[in-house]
Design a protein around this motif. Structure first.
Motif, PDB file in Angstrom:
ATOM      1  N   ALA A   1      -2.188  -8.697   1.022  1.00  0.00           N
ATOM      2  CA  ALA A   1      -2.224  -7.233   1.129  1.00  0.00           C
ATOM      3  C   ALA A   1      -1.198  -6.769   2.150  1.00  0.00           C
ATOM      4  N   ARG A   2      -0.229  -6.044   1.678  1.00  0.00           N
ATOM      5  CA  ARG A   2       0.869  -5.593   2.537  1.00  0.00           C
ATOM      6  C   ARG A   2       0.657  -4.146   2.964  1.00  0.00           C
ATOM      7  N   THR A   3       0.908  -3.899   4.241  1.00  0.00           N
ATOM      8  CA  THR A   3       0.953  -2.518   4.702  1.00  0.00           C
ATOM      9  C   THR A   3       2.405  -2.148   4.986  1.00  0.00           C
TER      10      THR A   3
ATOM     11  N   GLY B   1       4.845   8.201   0.878  1.00  0.00           N
ATOM     12  CA  GLY B   1       3.707   7.911   1.724  1.00  0.00           C
ATOM     13  C   GLY B   1       2.981   6.626   1.363  1.00  0.00           C
ATOM     14  N   ILE B   2       1.811   6.495   1.953  1.00  0.00           N
ATOM     15  CA  ILE B   2       0.973   5.311   1.804  1.00  0.00           C
ATOM     16  C   ILE B   2      -0.394   5.733   1.285  1.00  0.00           C
ATOM     17  N   TYR B   3      -0.969   4.911   0.430  1.00  0.00           N
ATOM     18  CA  TYR B   3      -2.307   5.213  -0.078  1.00  0.00           C
ATOM     19  C   TYR B   3      -3.311   5.253   1.070  1.00  0.00           C
ATOM     20  N   PRO B   4      -4.275   6.148   1.012  1.00  0.00           N
ATOM     21  CA  PRO B   4      -5.385   6.062   1.973  1.00  0.00           C
ATOM     22  C   PRO B   4      -6.011   4.668   1.878  1.00  0.00           C
ATOM     23  N   ALA B   5      -6.474   4.159   3.001  1.00  0.00           N
ATOM     24  CA  ALA B   5      -6.996   2.789   3.033  1.00  0.00           C
ATOM     25  C   ALA B   5      -8.106   2.582   2.014  1.00  0.00           C
ATOM     26  N   GLY B   6      -8.973   3.577   1.858  1.00  0.00           N
ATOM     27  CA  GLY B   6     -10.073   3.449   0.911  1.00  0.00           C
ATOM     28  C   GLY B   6      -9.594   3.354  -0.525  1.00  0.00           C
ATOM     29  N   VAL B   7      -8.547   4.090  -0.851  1.00  0.00           N
ATOM     30  CA  VAL B   7      -7.974   4.045  -2.205  1.00  0.00           C
ATOM     31  C   VAL B   7      -7.355   2.675  -2.464  1.00  0.00           C
TER      32      VAL B   7
ATOM     33  N   ASP C   1       0.801  -1.229   0.000  1.00  0.00           N
ATOM     34  CA  ASP C   1       0.000   0.000   0.000  1.00  0.00           C
ATOM     35  C   ASP C   1       0.831   1.276   0.000  1.00  0.00           C
ATOM     36  N   GLN C   2       2.147   1.154  -0.082  1.00  0.00           N
ATOM     37  CA  GLN C   2       2.934   2.367  -0.249  1.00  0.00           C
ATOM     38  C   GLN C   2       2.839   2.842  -1.689  1.00  0.00           C
ATOM     39  N   VAL C   3       3.060   4.136  -1.900  1.00  0.00           N
ATOM     40  CA  VAL C   3       3.030   4.707  -3.241  1.00  0.00           C
ATOM     41  C   VAL C   3       4.403   4.467  -3.863  1.00  0.00           C
TER      42      VAL C   3
ATOM     43  N   SER D   1      -7.071  -1.637  11.379  1.00  0.00           N
ATOM     44  CA  SER D   1      -8.137  -1.042  10.574  1.00  0.00           C
ATOM     45  C   SER D   1      -7.913  -1.312   9.096  1.00  0.00           C
ATOM     46  N   ARG D   2      -6.676  -1.147   8.650  1.00  0.00           N
ATOM     47  CA  ARG D   2      -6.367  -1.417   7.241  1.00  0.00           C
ATOM     48  C   ARG D   2      -6.595  -2.890   6.908  1.00  0.00           C
TER      49      ARG D   2
END
Length: 257
Positions: free
Chosen positions: A151-153, A122-128, A115-117, A174-175
């Protein structure tokens, strides 16, 4: 087995408290070696695959080169293969789905998806990120393959001070829940090393949690006790092999000088 059967088998290997071990590979040769050593499934590491071809990590390796590597592995070894697909080589969900379709065509049955850009900050918003996961799940459903979306955070990797990781745990949970609702199959939290935090994450999240072996992380047996469902080794195997190769080559050259 068919690709679908391999995908089902791969998903079934992810059990909380009885984790599948992924000793990460980077080409067909290492896939055969790790497979012969007793692996039940295979997984590439993006850093290792890129480095083995002279590229830096972060989608610097051309997509076609990555896909060719995946094809060579599935042609050489019958074990289920998951590919570290980084950010999917696309930001737009539909373009991402096209790329994942190409990955599925190689015979792979899963991917790491961060989920990193990639290439940004930064990191994408969770919704994106959830929309991106939804696009991948829709594509895999259309193909009839229960593709494993790990799905990696990058929350923990981006915070080098491990004393601050406790403050990131609620967001990680939450993610994980958001990604699960979007169709993720597993939740990957590289950089998280504290036993207590890992246990809390595994307890709070329905998805099997993937922890990466690195400095400060407990042994796989202990991670199993904490409820982890997948243990991976990232770039560690590549770095160890390259260090040994360099050491042995240096010994040859010094002996013949």
């Amino acid at each position: 087995m068919s690709q679908k059967q391999k995908a089902v088998e791969f998903g079934a290997l992810h059990q909380k408290g009885n984790p599948v071990i992924i000793y990460n590979i980077w080409d067909a040769g290492t896939a055969k070696a790790v497979g012969d050593a007793g692996a039940k499934a295979l997984g590439t590491g993006s850093w290792s695959v890129a480095a083995s071809k002279g590229y830096a990590d972060g989608e610097k390796l051309p997509l076609e080169a990555l896909l060719a590597t995946a094809r060579s592995i599935t042609a050489a070894v019958s074990l289920p293969l998951s590919v570290d697909f980084e950010g999917g080589y696309a930001e737009d969900p539909q373009a991402l789905a096209v790329n994942v379709g190409k990955l599925i065509d190689t015979g792979a049955v899963g991917m790491n998806f961060e989920d990193q850009v990639v290439g940004g900050s930064g990191i994408y918003p969770a919704g994106v990120q959830a929309k991106r996961i939804e696009a991948v799940r829709a594509l895999s459903d259309q193909r009839g393959i229960p593709f494993f979306i790990n799905a990696r955070t990058d929350l923990f990797l981006k915070e080098s001070d491990q004393s601050r990781h406790a403050g990131l745990l609620d967001e990680a949970i939450s993610r994980a829940k958001t990604y699960a609702s979007a169709g993720a199959s597993g939740f990957f939290a590289p950089g998280l090393a504290d036993d207590a935090l890992i246990a809390k994450l595994c307890e709070a999240v329905e998805l099997p949690v993937n922890i990466m072996m690195m400095g400060g992380v407990s042994a796989p047996k202990r991670l199993a006790e904490l409820g982890v469902g997948r243990v991976s080794y990232g770039p560690g195997p590549y770095r160890a092999m390259m260090a040994r190769l360099q050491e042995e080559a240096a010994a040859v050259f010094s002996a013949t000088a």
